[in-house]
Design a protein around this motif. Structure first.
Motif, PDB file in Angstrom:
ATOM      1  N   ALA A  61       0.955  -1.295  -0.022  1.00  0.00           N
ATOM      2  CA  ALA A  61       0.292  -0.079  -0.680  1.00  0.00           C
ATOM      3  C   ALA A  61       0.780   0.915  -0.184  1.00  0.00           C
ATOM      4  CB  ALA A  61      -1.081   0.231   1.151  1.00  0.00           C
ATOM      5  N   ASN A  62       0.830   2.301  -1.080  1.00  0.00           N
ATOM      6  CA  ASN A  62       1.439   3.743  -0.808  1.00  0.00           C
ATOM      7  C   ASN A  62       0.470   4.161   0.254  1.00  0.00           C
ATOM      8  OD1 ASN A  62       2.368   5.426  -1.320  1.00  0.00           O
ATOM      9  ND2 ASN A  62       2.873   4.587  -4.035  1.00  0.00           N
ATOM     10  N   ILE A  63       1.550   4.351   1.370  1.00  0.00           N
ATOM     11  CA  ILE A  63       1.129   5.428   2.622  1.00  0.00           C
ATOM     12  C   ILE A  63       1.667   6.789   2.456  1.00  0.00           C
ATOM     13  CG2 ILE A  63       0.778   5.614   5.213  1.00  0.00           C
ATOM     14  CD1 ILE A  63      -0.032   2.607   4.641  1.00  0.00           C
ATOM     15  N   ASN A  64       1.370   7.712   2.302  1.00  0.00           N
ATOM     16  CA  ASN A  64       1.680   9.329   2.826  1.00  0.00           C
ATOM     17  C   ASN A  64       2.688   9.161   1.139  1.00  0.00           C
ATOM     18  OD1 ASN A  64       0.436   9.842   4.817  1.00  0.00           O
ATOM     19  ND2 ASN A  64       1.612   9.054   6.350  1.00  0.00           N
ATOM     20  N   GLY A  65       2.859   8.313   0.460  1.00  0.00           N
ATOM     21  CA  GLY A  65       3.991   8.387  -0.929  1.00  0.00           C
ATOM     22  C   GLY A  65       4.914   7.505  -0.291  1.00  0.00           C
ATOM     23  N   ARG A  66       4.554   6.589   0.420  1.00  0.00           N
ATOM     24  CA  ARG A  66       5.600   5.551   0.972  1.00  0.00           C
ATOM     25  C   ARG A  66       5.383   4.584   0.451  1.00  0.00           C
ATOM     26  NH1 ARG A  66       9.342   5.780   6.378  1.00  0.00           N
ATOM     27  NH2 ARG A  66      10.159   3.927   5.500  1.00  0.00           N
ATOM     28  N   GLN A  67       6.069   3.091  -0.025  1.00  0.00           N
ATOM     29  CA  GLN A  67       5.266   1.588   0.226  1.00  0.00           C
ATOM     30  C   GLN A  67       5.647   1.415   0.717  1.00  0.00           C
ATOM     31  OE1 GLN A  67       4.007   1.636  -3.163  1.00  0.00           O
ATOM     32  NE2 GLN A  67       3.130  -0.311  -2.855  1.00  0.00           N
ATOM     33  N   GLN A  68       4.642   1.138   2.145  1.00  0.00           N
ATOM     34  CA  GLN A  68       4.482  -0.211   2.793  1.00  0.00           C
ATOM     35  C   GLN A  68       4.342  -1.283   2.662  1.00  0.00           C
ATOM     36  OE1 GLN A  68       5.866   0.683   5.543  1.00  0.00           O
ATOM     37  NE2 GLN A  68       5.740   3.029   5.933  1.00  0.00           N
ATOM     38  N   TYR A  69       4.715  -2.921   3.622  1.00  0.00           N
ATOM     39  CA  TYR A  69       3.770  -3.982   3.025  1.00  0.00           C
ATOM     40  C   TYR A  69       3.318  -4.556   4.237  1.00  0.00           C
ATOM     41  CZ  TYR A  69       6.961  -3.408  -1.350  1.00  0.00           C
ATOM     42  OH  TYR A  69       6.669  -2.557  -2.486  1.00  0.00           O
ATOM     43  N   PHE A  70       2.527  -4.911   4.297  1.00  0.00           N
ATOM     44  CA  PHE A  70       1.586  -5.751   5.671  1.00  0.00           C
ATOM     45  C   PHE A  70       0.986  -6.870   5.569  1.00  0.00           C
ATOM     46  CE2 PHE A  70       0.980  -0.883   5.205  1.00  0.00           C
ATOM     47  CZ  PHE A  70       1.006  -0.268   5.815  1.00  0.00           C
ATOM     48  N   CYS A  71       0.673  -7.898   6.427  1.00  0.00           N
ATOM     49  CA  CYS A  71       0.735  -9.030   6.568  1.00  0.00           C
ATOM     50  C   CYS A  71      -0.316  -8.963   6.304  1.00  0.00           C
ATOM     51  CB  CYS A  71       1.421  -9.743   7.729  1.00  0.00           C
ATOM     52  SG  CYS A  71       0.341  -9.574   8.724  1.00  0.00           S
ATOM     53  N   SER A  72      -1.215  -8.600   6.412  1.00  0.00           N
ATOM     54  CA  SER A  72      -2.331  -8.660   6.370  1.00  0.00           C
ATOM     55  C   SER A  72      -3.357  -8.152   6.238  1.00  0.00           C
ATOM     56  CB  SER A  72      -3.022  -9.890   7.962  1.00  0.00           C
ATOM     57  OG  SER A  72      -2.698  -8.866   9.261  1.00  0.00           O
ATOM     58  N   ARG A  73      -4.786  -7.380   5.705  1.00  0.00           N
ATOM     59  CA  ARG A  73      -5.489  -6.172   5.542  1.00  0.00           C
ATOM     60  C   ARG A  73      -5.755  -5.463   6.704  1.00  0.00           C
ATOM     61  NH1 ARG A  73      -5.948  -5.152   0.690  1.00  0.00           N
ATOM     62  NH2 ARG A  73      -6.572  -6.491  -1.221  1.00  0.00           N
ATOM     63  N   LYS A  74      -5.678  -6.101   7.973  1.00  0.00           N
ATOM     64  CA  LYS A  74      -5.765  -5.881   9.170  1.00  0.00           C
ATOM     65  C   LYS A  74      -5.209  -4.493   9.731  1.00  0.00           C
ATOM     66  CE  LYS A  74      -6.519  -7.859  13.537  1.00  0.00           C
ATOM     67  NZ  LYS A  74      -6.150  -8.670  14.828  1.00  0.00           N
ATOM     68  N   CYS A  75      -3.542  -5.264   9.400  1.00  0.00           N
ATOM     69  CA  CYS A  75      -2.370  -4.634  10.222  1.00  0.00           C
ATOM     70  C   CYS A  75      -2.745  -2.884   9.217  1.00  0.00           C
ATOM     71  CB  CYS A  75      -1.208  -5.323   9.734  1.00  0.00           C
ATOM     72  SG  CYS A  75      -0.943  -6.179  10.828  1.00  0.00           S
ATOM     73  N   LEU A  76      -2.850  -3.573   7.754  1.00  0.00           N
ATOM     74  CA  LEU A  76      -3.058  -2.462   7.315  1.00  0.00           C
ATOM     75  C   LEU A  76      -3.964  -1.405   7.318  1.00  0.00           C
ATOM     76  CD1 LEU A  76      -2.547  -0.737   4.334  1.00  0.00           C
ATOM     77  CD2 LEU A  76      -4.336  -2.021   3.467  1.00  0.00           C
TER      78      LEU A  76
END
Ligand code: ZN
Length: 83
Positions: A61-76
């Protein structure tokens, strides 16, 4: 004069042999990414829970212009709430 020609020819043959030795190394290098993805691919850290997981399993997911990676949608979702 003929000796010089032979020397030049030998030099050229030697050069092409060296090039031939270098090229197989290049093709091995091209195979490297394949073996990398089979063995252990790039690991990413879930900034929400701190879990490390393979990039292909992560939800990006792109959050505040930074690409972040999550283990689950819950974490996202949780991460988006806090940021
Ligand atoms: Zn997580």
């Amino acid at each position: 004069m003929i000796k010089l020609l032979i020397l030049v020819l030998l030099g050229f043959v030697g050069y092409s042999i060296i090039q031939g030795l270098i090229r197989p190394k290049d093709s091995r290098g091209r195979k490297m990414p394949r073996s990398r993805s089979q063995e252990g691919e790039q690991m990413v850290e879930d900034p929400q829970c701190g879990t490390f997981l393979p990039l292909s399993d992560a939800i990006s997911a792109n959050i505040n212009g930074r690409q972040q990676y999550f283990c689950s949608r819950k974490c996202l979702k949780e991460y988006k709430k806090n940021h």
